[in-house]
Design a protein around this motif. Structure first.
Motif, PDB file in Angstrom:
ATOM      1  N   GLU A  28      29.659  54.389 -25.831  1.00 53.00           N
ATOM      2  CA  GLU A  28      29.261  53.042 -25.406  1.00 53.00           C
ATOM      3  C   GLU A  28      30.503  52.187 -25.166  1.00 53.00           C
ATOM      4  O   GLU A  28      30.567  51.423 -24.203  1.00 53.00           O
ATOM      5  N   LYS A  29      31.491  52.331 -26.019  1.00 51.67           N
ATOM      6  CA  LYS A  29      32.731  51.565 -25.878  1.00 51.67           C
ATOM      7  C   LYS A  29      33.403  51.878 -24.540  1.00 51.67           C
ATOM      8  O   LYS A  29      33.875  50.970 -23.845  1.00 51.67           O
ATOM      9  N   ARG A  32      31.350  50.316 -21.715  1.00 52.11           N
ATOM     10  CA  ARG A  32      31.535  48.858 -21.697  1.00 52.11           C
ATOM     11  C   ARG A  32      32.922  48.487 -21.173  1.00 52.11           C
ATOM     12  O   ARG A  32      33.088  47.458 -20.515  1.00 52.11           O
ATOM     13  N   GLN A  33      33.919  49.318 -21.460  1.00 53.38           N
ATOM     14  CA  GLN A  33      35.255  49.083 -20.917  1.00 53.38           C
ATOM     15  C   GLN A  33      35.213  49.197 -19.392  1.00 53.38           C
ATOM     16  O   GLN A  33      35.829  48.400 -18.685  1.00 53.38           O
ATOM     17  N   PHE A  35      32.592  48.572 -17.516  1.00 49.73           N
ATOM     18  CA  PHE A  35      31.917  47.355 -17.050  1.00 49.73           C
ATOM     19  C   PHE A  35      32.895  46.187 -16.985  1.00 49.73           C
ATOM     20  O   PHE A  35      32.859  45.387 -16.056  1.00 49.73           O
ATOM     21  N   GLN A  36      33.775  46.100 -17.983  1.00 54.70           N
ATOM     22  CA  GLN A  36      34.749  45.016 -18.026  1.00 54.70           C
ATOM     23  C   GLN A  36      35.740  45.136 -16.873  1.00 54.70           C
ATOM     24  O   GLN A  36      36.022  44.155 -16.188  1.00 54.70           O
ATOM     25  N   GLU A  41      30.173  41.244 -15.334  1.00 58.84           N
ATOM     26  CA  GLU A  41      29.638  39.920 -15.665  1.00 58.84           C
ATOM     27  C   GLU A  41      29.845  38.954 -14.507  1.00 58.84           C
ATOM     28  O   GLU A  41      28.975  38.129 -14.224  1.00 58.84           O
ATOM     29  N   GLN A  77      24.798  40.128 -21.518  1.00 62.43           N
ATOM     30  CA  GLN A  77      25.052  41.156 -22.535  1.00 62.43           C
ATOM     31  C   GLN A  77      23.833  42.061 -22.738  1.00 62.43           C
ATOM     32  O   GLN A  77      23.971  43.264 -22.913  1.00 62.43           O
ATOM     33  N   LEU A  80      23.743  44.399 -19.675  1.00 65.01           N
ATOM     34  CA  LEU A  80      24.787  45.419 -19.786  1.00 65.01           C
ATOM     35  C   LEU A  80      24.413  46.457 -20.841  1.00 65.01           C
ATOM     36  O   LEU A  80      24.624  47.654 -20.637  1.00 65.01           O
ATOM     37  N   GLY A  81      23.860  45.992 -21.961  1.00 68.61           N
ATOM     38  CA  GLY A  81      23.436  46.915 -23.019  1.00 68.61           C
ATOM     39  C   GLY A  81      22.396  47.900 -22.522  1.00 68.61           C
ATOM     40  O   GLY A  81      22.397  49.076 -22.906  1.00 68.61           O
ATOM     41  N   VAL A  84      24.125  50.679 -20.264  1.00 68.97           N
ATOM     42  CA  VAL A  84      24.992  51.676 -20.897  1.00 68.97           C
ATOM     43  C   VAL A  84      24.366  53.072 -20.883  1.00 68.97           C
ATOM     44  O   VAL A  84      24.998  54.035 -20.433  1.00 68.97           O
TER      45      VAL A  84
END
Length: 170
Positions: A28-29, A32-33, A35-36, A41, A77, A80-81, A84
């Protein structure tokens, strides 16, 4: 001997297939990285602004400013969750690592900034082309007699003027 060759080939195929299925799932990390790095966002903010404009026109009694908060920080958030697991299903850890490398590069960053504009321009051209193509096809159907001058099927009830229904006498 042929039996052993067949079994060996089957084992190699099975191992190869198992290796593809067993590819490491991204954490997940890691997702999410990604996505960043992809500025997801910021994309949500752009989508939110576009949606606020559309909803403001669709529901004019509600001010467009009301819809601006549809995708707020918390909603972003949450969304995005929920995304994942989709990325974890479709991409391996190695895939995500490659995507991270690409999107961190100057070309990857250019893709991120230019893709929304490129897609919007492409959609506009696609809509124009679709309208022109549709009109040409309707004209051809009218010339062939498949459609009447109003673009309707000649035999359809909508193509004829409905007769008034007489009012009952009391």
């Amino acid at each position: 001997m042929r039996k052993w060759v067949g079994m060996a080939a089957g084992a190699v195929l099975a191992l190869g297939t198992a290796g593809q299925v067993m590819a490491a799932q991204p954490s997940e990390k890691q997702v999410r990285q990604l996505f960043q790095v992809m500025h997801m966002e910021r994309m949500f903010d752009q989508m939110n602004s576009q949606m606020a404009g559309v909803m403001g026109q669709a529901v004019p009694c509600v001010p467009a400013s009301y819809w601006q908060g549809f995708i707020d920080a918390s909603g972003s958030q949450q969304l995005l969750g929920r995304m994942v697991p989709i990325y974890q299903h479709h991409f391996s850890a190695a895939d995500v690592a490659g995507l991270l490398k690409f999107y961190k590069s100057p070309l990857g960053q250019k893709v991120i900034t230019q893709m929304p504009v490129t897609m919007a321009e492409g959609m506009k051209i696609g809509q124009e082309w679709g309208r022109e193509r549709g009109q040409a096809m309707v004209r051809q159907l009218q010339q062939n007699g498949t459609l009447d001058a109003n673009g309707r099927c000649p035999a359809s009830p909508a193509a004829t003027t409905p007769k008034p229904v007489p009012k009952p006498d009391h």
